[in-house]
Design a protein around this motif. Sequence first.
Motif, PDB file in Angstrom:
ATOM      1  N   THR A 183      -6.748   0.542  10.701  1.00  0.00           N
ATOM      2  CA  THR A 183      -7.646   1.650  10.360  1.00  0.00           C
ATOM      3  C   THR A 183      -6.896   2.969  10.424  1.00  0.00           C
ATOM      4  OG1 THR A 183      -8.530   1.754  12.618  1.00  0.00           O
ATOM      5  CG2 THR A 183      -9.801   0.489  11.011  1.00  0.00           C
ATOM      6  N   GLY A 184      -5.984   3.083  11.371  1.00  0.00           N
ATOM      7  CA  GLY A 184      -5.164   4.286  11.469  1.00  0.00           C
ATOM      8  C   GLY A 184      -4.295   4.499  10.241  1.00  0.00           C
ATOM      9  N   LYS A 185      -3.900   3.433   9.607  1.00  0.00           N
ATOM     10  CA  LYS A 185      -3.084   3.511   8.380  1.00  0.00           C
ATOM     11  C   LYS A 185      -3.937   3.583   7.121  1.00  0.00           C
ATOM     12  CE  LYS A 185       0.842   1.050  10.337  1.00  0.00           C
ATOM     13  NZ  LYS A 185       1.706  -0.147  10.266  1.00  0.00           N
ATOM     14  N   GLY A 186      -5.259   3.504   7.280  1.00  0.00           N
ATOM     15  CA  GLY A 186      -6.144   3.549   6.132  1.00  0.00           C
ATOM     16  C   GLY A 186      -6.226   2.238   5.363  1.00  0.00           C
TER      17      GLY A 186
ATOM     18  N   ALA B  82       0.850  -1.195   0.000  1.00  0.00           N
ATOM     19  CA  ALA B  82       0.000   0.000   0.000  1.00  0.00           C
ATOM     20  C   ALA B  82       0.882   1.240   0.000  1.00  0.00           C
ATOM     21  CB  ALA B  82      -0.902   0.002   1.228  1.00  0.00           C
ATOM     22  N   GLY B  83       0.664   2.101  -0.958  1.00  0.00           N
ATOM     23  CA  GLY B  83       1.419   3.354  -1.003  1.00  0.00           C
ATOM     24  C   GLY B  83       2.912   3.150  -1.086  1.00  0.00           C
ATOM     25  N   GLY B  84       3.336   2.093  -1.756  1.00  0.00           N
ATOM     26  CA  GLY B  84       4.763   1.819  -1.899  1.00  0.00           C
ATOM     27  C   GLY B  84       5.395   1.179  -0.679  1.00  0.00           C
ATOM     28  N   VAL B  85       4.608   0.847   0.315  1.00  0.00           N
ATOM     29  CA  VAL B  85       5.116   0.223   1.542  1.00  0.00           C
ATOM     30  C   VAL B  85       4.587  -1.205   1.618  1.00  0.00           C
ATOM     31  CG1 VAL B  85       5.149   0.327   4.065  1.00  0.00           C
ATOM     32  CG2 VAL B  85       5.193   2.443   2.728  1.00  0.00           C
TER      33      VAL B  85
END
Length: 110
Positions: free
Chosen positions: A102-105, A48-51
């Motif tokens: 959830t905090g990380k989306g 996610a998002g390159g991570v």
Amino acid sequence: MKKLRRNPDVNWRVESHREAHVREVLEDPSRGGEDAQAGDVGTVTILAGGVMHQLNLLGGEIWKLCDGVLDRDGLVDRLWDLFEVDRETLRCDADAFIDEMTGKGLIREE
């Protein structure tokens, strides 16, 4: 209650060979010394998002169950069928994981 759903924009895959190995270790009492290491093995990979995130067996099971059908209570009920741990410990671990994701989306409660 709000249902748990993975973020549909996140790419992920189950690491089947790793998951099978971890389950084998955890189910074989003669391999008790390997339990600690098995608990850290990534069985689901999320990008996610390159991570890249590696989820252990519990995190991977939670991730797979977040398909929009279950709320937190339903999720704990399903996990309790899979893991030999007391319900309160399972609830605390699941809540901590869900809150972090959830905090990380990565997971949404809708």
